[in-house]
Design a protein around this motif. Structure first.
Motif, mmCIF file in Angstrom:
data_model
loop_
_atom_site.group_PDB
_atom_site.id
_atom_site.type_symbol
_atom_site.label_atom_id
_atom_site.label_comp_id
_atom_site.label_asym_id
_atom_site.label_seq_id
_atom_site.Cartn_x
_atom_site.Cartn_y
_atom_site.Cartn_z
ATOM 1 N N THR A 84 -4.829 7.141 0.996
ATOM 2 C CA THR A 84 -4.293 5.869 0.517
ATOM 3 C C THR A 84 -4.437 5.844 -0.995
ATOM 4 O OG1 THR A 84 -4.922 4.739 2.562
ATOM 5 C CG2 THR A 84 -4.459 3.362 0.649
ATOM 6 N N ALA A 85 -3.318 5.897 -1.702
ATOM 7 C CA ALA A 85 -3.337 5.975 -3.158
ATOM 8 C C ALA A 85 -3.560 4.625 -3.805
ATOM 9 C CB ALA A 85 -2.026 6.580 -3.651
ATOM 10 N N VAL A 86 -2.991 3.589 -3.197
ATOM 11 C CA VAL A 86 -3.082 2.263 -3.797
ATOM 12 C C VAL A 86 -2.922 1.204 -2.715
ATOM 13 C CG1 VAL A 86 -0.601 2.134 -4.302
ATOM 14 C CG2 VAL A 86 -2.198 0.798 -5.678
ATOM 15 N N ARG A 105 -6.876 -1.131 -6.272
ATOM 16 C CA ARG A 105 -6.738 -2.545 -5.958
ATOM 17 C C ARG A 105 -7.002 -3.340 -7.234
ATOM 18 N NH1 ARG A 105 -9.928 -3.118 -0.129
ATOM 19 N NH2 ARG A 105 -8.748 -1.496 0.971
ATOM 20 N N ILE A 132 0.660 5.382 0.956
ATOM 21 C CA ILE A 132 -0.143 6.401 1.626
ATOM 22 C C ILE A 132 0.600 7.725 1.554
ATOM 23 C CG2 ILE A 132 -1.182 7.108 3.819
ATOM 24 C CD1 ILE A 132 -1.231 4.087 4.554
ATOM 25 N N SER A 162 0.857 -1.185 0.000
ATOM 26 C CA SER A 162 0.000 0.000 0.000
ATOM 27 C C SER A 162 0.890 1.231 0.000
ATOM 28 C CB SER A 162 -0.912 0.033 1.233
ATOM 29 O OG SER A 162 -1.842 -1.022 1.215
ATOM 30 N N ARG A 200 -9.253 4.907 -6.757
ATOM 31 C CA ARG A 200 -8.476 5.051 -5.527
ATOM 32 C C ARG A 200 -9.253 4.642 -4.289
ATOM 33 N NH1 ARG A 200 -6.512 10.996 -4.531
ATOM 34 N NH2 ARG A 200 -8.573 11.158 -3.571
ATOM 35 N N PRO A 201 -8.621 3.877 -3.385
ATOM 36 C CA PRO A 201 -7.266 3.318 -3.489
ATOM 37 C C PRO A 201 -7.230 2.142 -4.458
ATOM 38 C CG PRO A 201 -8.307 2.563 -1.467
ATOM 39 C CD PRO A 201 -9.247 3.554 -2.085
ATOM 40 N N THR A 254 1.736 4.996 -9.443
ATOM 41 C CA THR A 254 2.307 4.811 -8.103
ATOM 42 C C THR A 254 2.940 3.431 -7.990
ATOM 43 O OG1 THR A 254 0.722 6.317 -7.080
ATOM 44 C CG2 THR A 254 1.797 4.711 -5.638
ATOM 45 N N GLY A 260 -3.839 4.762 -9.260
ATOM 46 C CA GLY A 260 -2.626 4.307 -8.592
ATOM 47 C C GLY A 260 -1.677 3.485 -9.437
#
Length: 280
Positions: free
Chosen positions: A47-49, A239, A38, A36, A236-237, A74, A71
């Motif tokens: 939380t970006a990813v 997944r 942040i 993850s 976002r976030p 990222t 993300g």
């Protein structure tokens, strides 16, 4: 492997597990475990990813795709080693990701040195890659030919087109003999025809080099054309909502035949629908 649903599309549209083995210390392998990222603190904490679990086998062409802000870039920066995850771990070729050493990176903008010639840009990358000065001319020629550029090494950066500049950026990233190439929407700023030509070239280069590739895009068409494996991220976030292996052969098909194939149409549609659903 992803902790999310993971399927493989075959020409018959049957579904089977896409991968059964996990990445290890082999050159070009990638392992993301509980990752993850942040940004900010307190009320500004975002939380970006993540969390993301992902294992990439050496030689795969992985495409990370999703709507803007999901993300995917990222994740690419984490794999490159430009950032460290807030949670979880990232391994490349069995160790820590080290910027400039474990992977070559191509950005959306070429980021070339305008005061150097095309050849000078390549030579500088070869120098940092530890290639002997006596070997650089031959290696430079080889790299430029690989990305479809011939007899431009003495030209200044502003004397070549945007598409040619991006080819130089790819050649520069290939100068380091890393087993991993990362590309962050490298064709997004180009016109449609140039973008399509560079997609064709990159697909060929990836097959010839045998490197692992991770490519970021928001385009279902680009993902279906380039990827041996496609991962779609949620908003976002970010997944993983879809992790799918391509049924399309890497060799024996021209670019036109690939784009006209029913397998490509099915895959492109499935990826498009997944992106659309994940963004809602």
């Amino acid at each position: 492997m992803s902790s999310s649903s993971k399927t493989t599309v075959a020409p018959s549209t049957a579904t089977t597990p896409a991968h059964t083995s996990s990445a290890d210390g082999r050159p070009g392998s990638i392992s993301l475990r509980g990752v993850s990222q942040i940004y900010g603190k307190g009320a500004d904490r975002v939380t970006a990813v993540g969390p993301v679990d992902l294992e990439v086998e050496p030689g795969e062409f992985l495409v990370l795709v999703g709507a803007s802000g999901c993300g995917k870039s990222t994740l690419l920066r984490l794999i490159a080693g430009f950032e460290q995850p807030a949670e979880g771990g990232v391994e490349v070729s069995g160790g820590a990701a080290v910027p400039g050493h474990t992977s070559g990176v191509v950005f959306q903008q070429p980021r070339l040195f305008p005061w150097r010639t095309v050849g000078g840009n390549i030579d500088l990358a070869l120098k940092y890659a530890g290639v002997a000065k006596s070997e650089r001319l031959a290696r430079r020629k080889e790299l430029l030919e690989r990305v479809g550029l011939i007899d431009v090494d003495k030209r200044r950066i502003w004397e070549i087109s945007g598409g040619q500049q991006q080819r130089v950026a790819i050649a520069r990233a290939l100068a380091a003999r890393t087993s991993l190439l990362l590309l962050d929407e490298p064709f997004a700023a180009l016109d449609a025809l140039t973008r399509e030509r560079l997609q064709d070239d990159l697909r060929t280069v990836s097959v010839e080099s045998g490197r692992t590739n991770v490519f970021v895009t928001h385009s279902a068409e680009e993902a279906a054309f380039l990827g041996t494996r496609i991962v779609v991220l949620t908003k976002r976030p970010g997944r993983i909502v879809l992790d799918i292996a391509s049924p399309i052969l890497r060799t024996g098909l021209s670019a036109g035949e690939l784009r006209d194939s029913p397998e490509y149409t099915v895959l492109r549609t499935q990826v498009h629908e997944a992106i659309k659903g994940a963004a809602e």
